[in-house]
Scaffold this motif. Structure first.
Motif: not given
Length: 145
Positions: A53-56, A114-116, A59-60
């Protein structure tokens, strides 16, 4: 003598897919072909799945991505389907599929974040709580409904 008019088609379904199919020439042939199989086995089963699962941000852009393997329930099993003359069903085929009848919300924690840049996060942001819907009861239902 057996004729094509006495042909009986029988299938069991597994989550909408044909599991067993028999072109029996009469009912006794059909009964013999089914003697080792249960007629209906539709029920819940435990299964492990991997979730990402990504958290944005607004702005996306991806802020963090969390993942983990969790145990959930799924509907699985066989249902009896048959051919019967019917004015409601032009084909006469009554297909039954194993599907959920009651859904429940399950809360799970993904513990690998994990970070970006792809670096592992170990502080408070190193976990993500999400909610899933999973079946708590299953039954045979008419296919396509």
């Amino acid at each position: 003598m057996r004729t094509p008019a006495s042909l009986v088609t029988f299938c069991l379904t597994l989550t909408s897919n044909v599991l067993f199919h028999s072109n029996a020439l009469d009912i006794s042939d059909l009964k013999n072909s089914m003697s080792t199989m249960d007629r209906t086995t539709c029920t819940t089963h435990r299964s492990e799945i991997h979730i990402s699962k990504e958290e944005q941000d607004e702005v996306g852009n991806v802020v963090r991505m969390c993942e983990g393997t969790v145990t959930v329930t799924k509907c699985e099993g066989t249902c009896v389907s048959q051919i019967q003359p019917s004015v409601k069903t032009p084909s006469g085929f009554d297909c039954q599929c194993c599907r959920e009848t009651v859904m429940e919300t399950k809360t799970v924690v993904l513990k690998e974040c994990f970070d970006s840049d792809g670096k592992r996060i170990f502080d408070d942001e190193g976990m993500m709580t999400i909610r899933l819907q999973e079946p708590s009861k299953c039954a045979c239902h008419k296919c396509g409904h």
